[in-house]
Motif scaffolding. Structure first.
Motif, short mmCIF file in Angstrom:
data_model
loop_
_atom_site.label_atom_id
_atom_site.label_comp_id
_atom_site.label_asym_id
_atom_site.label_seq_id
_atom_site.Cartn_x
_atom_site.Cartn_y
_atom_site.Cartn_z
N ALA A 25 55.81 -12.39 -10.16
CA ALA A 25 55.74 -13.54 -9.27
C ALA A 25 57.14 -13.87 -8.77
N GLN A 26 57.16 -14.49 -7.58
CA GLN A 26 58.43 -14.85 -6.95
C GLN A 26 58.22 -16.13 -6.15
N GLY A 27 59.14 -17.08 -6.27
CA GLY A 27 58.98 -18.32 -5.52
C GLY A 27 59.93 -19.39 -5.98
N TYR A 28 59.87 -20.55 -5.33
CA TYR A 28 60.78 -21.66 -5.62
C TYR A 28 60.57 -22.24 -7.01
N LEU A 29 59.39 -22.03 -7.59
CA LEU A 29 59.17 -22.55 -8.94
C LEU A 29 60.19 -21.94 -9.91
N MET A 30 60.42 -20.65 -9.78
CA MET A 30 61.38 -19.99 -10.67
C MET A 30 62.81 -20.18 -10.18
N CYS A 31 63.02 -19.92 -8.89
CA CYS A 31 64.39 -20.02 -8.40
C CYS A 31 64.40 -19.89 -6.89
N ARG A 32 65.21 -20.73 -6.25
CA ARG A 32 65.47 -20.55 -4.82
C ARG A 32 66.53 -19.45 -4.65
N PRO A 33 66.68 -18.90 -3.43
CA PRO A 33 67.72 -17.89 -3.23
C PRO A 33 69.11 -18.45 -3.58
N LEU A 34 69.88 -17.66 -4.34
CA LEU A 34 71.20 -18.10 -4.81
C LEU A 34 72.27 -17.10 -4.36
N PRO A 35 73.51 -17.58 -4.15
CA PRO A 35 74.63 -16.66 -3.88
C PRO A 35 74.84 -15.76 -5.11
N PRO A 36 75.44 -14.60 -4.92
CA PRO A 36 75.60 -13.67 -6.05
C PRO A 36 76.40 -14.25 -7.21
N ALA A 37 77.33 -15.12 -6.93
CA ALA A 37 78.14 -15.70 -8.01
C ALA A 37 77.34 -16.59 -8.93
N GLU A 38 76.19 -17.13 -8.45
CA GLU A 38 75.40 -18.05 -9.27
C GLU A 38 74.29 -17.35 -10.03
N ILE A 39 74.07 -16.10 -9.75
CA ILE A 39 72.99 -15.37 -10.42
C ILE A 39 73.24 -15.25 -11.93
N PRO A 40 74.44 -14.88 -12.40
CA PRO A 40 74.63 -14.81 -13.86
C PRO A 40 74.33 -16.12 -14.57
N THR A 41 74.75 -17.24 -13.96
CA THR A 41 74.49 -18.55 -14.58
C THR A 41 73.00 -18.80 -14.68
N TRP A 42 72.28 -18.48 -13.62
CA TRP A 42 70.83 -18.71 -13.66
C TRP A 42 70.19 -17.82 -14.72
N LEU A 43 70.64 -16.57 -14.82
CA LEU A 43 70.08 -15.68 -15.82
C LEU A 43 70.32 -16.20 -17.24
N ASP A 44 71.47 -16.82 -17.42
CA ASP A 44 71.78 -17.34 -18.74
C ASP A 44 70.97 -18.58 -19.06
N THR A 45 70.65 -19.35 -18.05
CA THR A 45 69.91 -20.61 -18.29
C THR A 45 68.40 -20.43 -18.20
N TRP A 46 67.96 -19.33 -17.64
CA TRP A 46 66.50 -19.10 -17.53
C TRP A 46 65.94 -18.81 -18.91
N THR A 47 65.00 -19.62 -19.29
CA THR A 47 64.40 -19.50 -20.61
C THR A 47 63.00 -18.95 -20.48
N VAL A 48 62.74 -17.89 -21.19
CA VAL A 48 61.39 -17.33 -21.19
C VAL A 48 60.52 -18.21 -22.06
N PRO A 49 59.51 -18.86 -21.53
CA PRO A 49 58.67 -19.75 -22.35
C PRO A 49 57.93 -18.98 -23.45
N ALA A 50 57.73 -19.67 -24.52
CA ALA A 50 57.02 -19.05 -25.65
C ALA A 50 55.57 -18.81 -25.28
N LEU A 51 55.04 -17.68 -25.72
CA LEU A 51 53.64 -17.37 -25.44
C LEU A 51 52.74 -18.22 -26.31
N SER A 52 51.72 -18.76 -25.77
CA SER A 52 50.79 -19.59 -26.54
C SER A 52 49.70 -18.74 -27.16
#
Length: 649
Positions: free
Chosen positions: A622-649
């Motif tokens: 899936a792809q969309g604003y829920l996960m992330c809006r388009p970001l400059p390349p410099a901000e991608i590492p920060t987003w990757l570090d802060t993106w948390t994979v939710p626990a599976l229920s």
């Protein structure tokens, strides 16, 4: 053709017959006039001769009466009148000899001899009476009486003869006139009938000419295929509506419609199917508009609707939304089913459009804005009007901008379902214009696609994306990356080689590069697409089909094309929670993609419910604003570090 020849023969025959009839009627009039004139001349001449004979009779009678008076008293007083009257009929006889007819001339000659003897007798009588010769006087008197009686009788006979001739002439003239009147009546009736026939023929031709003129006018103002108004009639009606608005009437709304993927229908199914599609669109537009509105076809797959009684711009927008809803949907074209969709732009007079030219131009600008941005419907806005000096110089600036390094990339991540781990990122180009600031792709990519700049633009974006991927890889982030590729690149035989060179230059792994192509190119040029995609895939590059679902017949190419991934267009994912139909369509696309071993990516995810729904239907990413809006390349590492994979229920 046979009826036309028959009507033409009837018309010519009627005209010729009428001409002959009128000629005969005129000839009859001339003949009748000449006959009457001759009869009148004959009667007049006979009347004059009769008058001369009558005068001769009177003069002889007077001479004889004067003779009797003289015999009663033969004195000097009664002698002179008798002498004066002798020979008084001579002028009349001379006139008859000079001017009379044959009969009158012969009779006058005979009478002249007898009259000469009569006058000689009268003179001898006077001489005998003057000499006192009684026996001689009586002898001459007896001769004179006999001569006078004979002369009067001859004169009266000629008078009666001439009167009888006059009667015969008048009778014959009357009979001739009667016969001529009958002929004139017959000819007049025939001519009247011919005039009526010619009038009917002329009336028929006039009506036919009027029908032909009306038909020609209709053909000149209507489209021959759909029967809709054409550009000429639309222009006239727009001018009339604006004139009415200037007199205090309601405003004028104009909608401009362009069909999506019409060229693909013509190229794939043939022009006959394209014509059937245009006729179906015309039918739907007629059914969806009011009688007062004017629906027109401007040419190709472009239509227009002139709206009556529009109070403001938003009213035109509401009509455009309703019209697009009525228009869109499947249609049967000769046993094949295609999906009809389009883009509508609308404008309004008197504001922001201030003239008929601006009304048409603004609707055209709005329509292309709706088409480029997949909006469906768009109203005219000044900021979307690219018809400016800046737009004219855009391509030249872009060429220089590529060389100067003014392009920038923003990246939008994709996540896997159901674990929502990062599955890769998509490179989206931006242009840092030195005057106009940061421009999105919709501001310059469509123009680049229509020129040779698309090759240079794609090469630059690919080089920048692989460069960013290399830097992230150096930081320990091995991210799959996707780059959009224009149709012009796949037509270029050298493009696969340049992709290989770029991978080698950046020491990139081909399997971590995905090239996204639009669905329309598969339909427009399937052979070129198959060849180019096969070469790229042989090098290990993954191929994705972007914006799937908005075309007519690309499903038939999923099985034959070398593809790895399918991206469902955001227009479909947006409707899976609101309509059963939308959910069914997305489910069918996913099942179809899985049937040909393709990974499915759902675009346009903006809420958790939609994300959960596409996951339940089997979508892998899936792809969309829920996960992330388009970001400059410099901000991608920060987003990757802060993106948390939710626990599976």
């Amino acid at each position: 053709m046979r009826d036309w020849l028959r009507r033409r023969a009837v018309a010519r025959t009627a005209v010729v017959a009428l001409t002959v009839g009128l000629g005969l009627l005129a000839a009859m009039a001339v003949v009748s006039s000449q006959s009457a004139a001759r009869a009148a001349d004959t009667a007049a001449a006979t009347q004059q001769a009769s008058q001369q004979w009558n005068e001769i009779y009177l003069k002889i009678s007077i001479e004889y009466e004067l003779l009797e008076d003289y015999l009663d008293s033969p004195d000097q007083n009664d002698r002179q009148p008798l002498l004066s009257s002798i020979g008084s009929a001579e002028p009349n006889l001379r006139w008859l000899l000079a001017n009379g007819g044959d009969q009158d001339t012969r009779q006058a000659m005979a009478l002249q001899n007898a009259y000469g003897g009569y006058t000689w007798t009268l003179r001898n009588l006077i001489d005998a009476a003057s000499a006192g010769d009684r026996p001689g006087t009586l002898k001459f008197a007896k001769q004179a009486a006999l001569s006078a009686s004979g002369l009067r009788r001859q004169a009266s006979v000629n008078v009666a003869r001439n009167n009888l001739s006059i009667s015969v002439v008048l009778r014959d003239a009357k009979q001739d006139i009667a016969r001529q009147l009958i002929a004139v009546k017959v000819l007049s009736i025939a001519d009247l009938l011919l005039v009526i026939l010619c009038g009917l023929v002329l009336l028929t031709y006039q009506k036919r000419t009027e029908r032909q003129a009306a038909d020609n006018d209709y053909r000149a103002s209507h489209d021959g295929l759909t029967g809709l108004a054409n550009r000429r009639l639309l222009t006239d009606r727009v001018a009339a509506a604006i004139a009415e608005a200037d007199r205090g009437g309601p405003g004028v709304g104009l909608l401009l419609l362009d069909l999506n993927r019409f060229k693909e229908v013509n190229d794939t199914l043939g022009h006959h199917s394209g014509d059937l599609l245009l006729m179906e669109v015309a039918r739907r537009l007629r059914n969806a508009t009011r009688p007062a509105d004017l629906v027109a076809r401007l040419g190709g797959d472009e239509f227009a609707v002139l709206l009556a009684d529009v109070e403001e711009l938003s009213d035109a927008g509401a009509v455009a939304e309703r019209l697009l809803t009525e228009l869109c949907g499947p249609a049967e074209l000769g046993g094949l089913t295609v999906d009809i969709s389009g883009s509508i732009g609308y404008s309004y007079y008197p504001t922001p459009s201030s003239s008929a030219e601006e009304l048409l131009q603004h609707a055209d600008v709005a329509m292309y804005h709706a088409k480029r941005n997949h909006l469906g419907v768009a109203g005219y806005e000044v900021e979307n009007d690219d018809n400016s000096f800046e737009q004219l110089t855009l391509l030249a600036d872009l060429r220089c901008g590529i060389d100067r390094g003014e392009l920038e990339l923003h990246y939008q991540p994709k996540v896997s379902l159901p674990d929502r781990a990062v599955a890769g990122i998509e490179a989206l180009v931006r242009w840092r214009h030195p005057i106009r600031g940061l421009l999105g792709p919709q501001a310059f990519v469509p123009e680049a696609e229509q020129s040779d700049l698309m090759l240079a633009l794609t090469d630059a974006v690919l080089d920048m994306a692989l460069g960013d991927q290399k830097r992230w890889r150096a930081d320990g982030r091995d991210l799959p990356i996707a780059v959009n590729v224009g149709a012009a690149c796949l037509r270029d035989s050298g493009f696969p080689g340049r992709v290989e060179d770029a991978l080698r230059r950046h020491d990139a792994e081909a399997g971590l590069l995905t090239l996204e192509i639009t669905e329309s190119f598969l339909i427009v040029d399937p052979s070129a697409a198959a060849g180019a995609l096969a070469r790229l895939r042989d090098k290990g590059v993954r191929i994705s089909i972007d914006d799937f679902g908005v075309g007519y017949s690309s499903m038939s190419y999923l099985q034959s094309m070398p593809l790895d991934e399918l991206k469902i267009d955001r227009n479909f994912t947006a409707g899976i929670l609101t309509t059963d139909r939308g959910r069914a369509i997305v489910g069918a696309i996913i099942d179809l993609a899985h049937a040909v071993d393709l990974t499915v990516v759902a675009e346009g995810i903006e809420d958790e419910a939609t994300l959960a729904a596409v996951g339940e239907m089997g979508c892998e990413q899936a792809q969309g604003y829920l996960m992330c809006r388009p970001l400059p390349p410099a901000e991608i590492p920060t987003w990757l570090d802060t993106w948390t994979v939710p626990a599976l229920s």
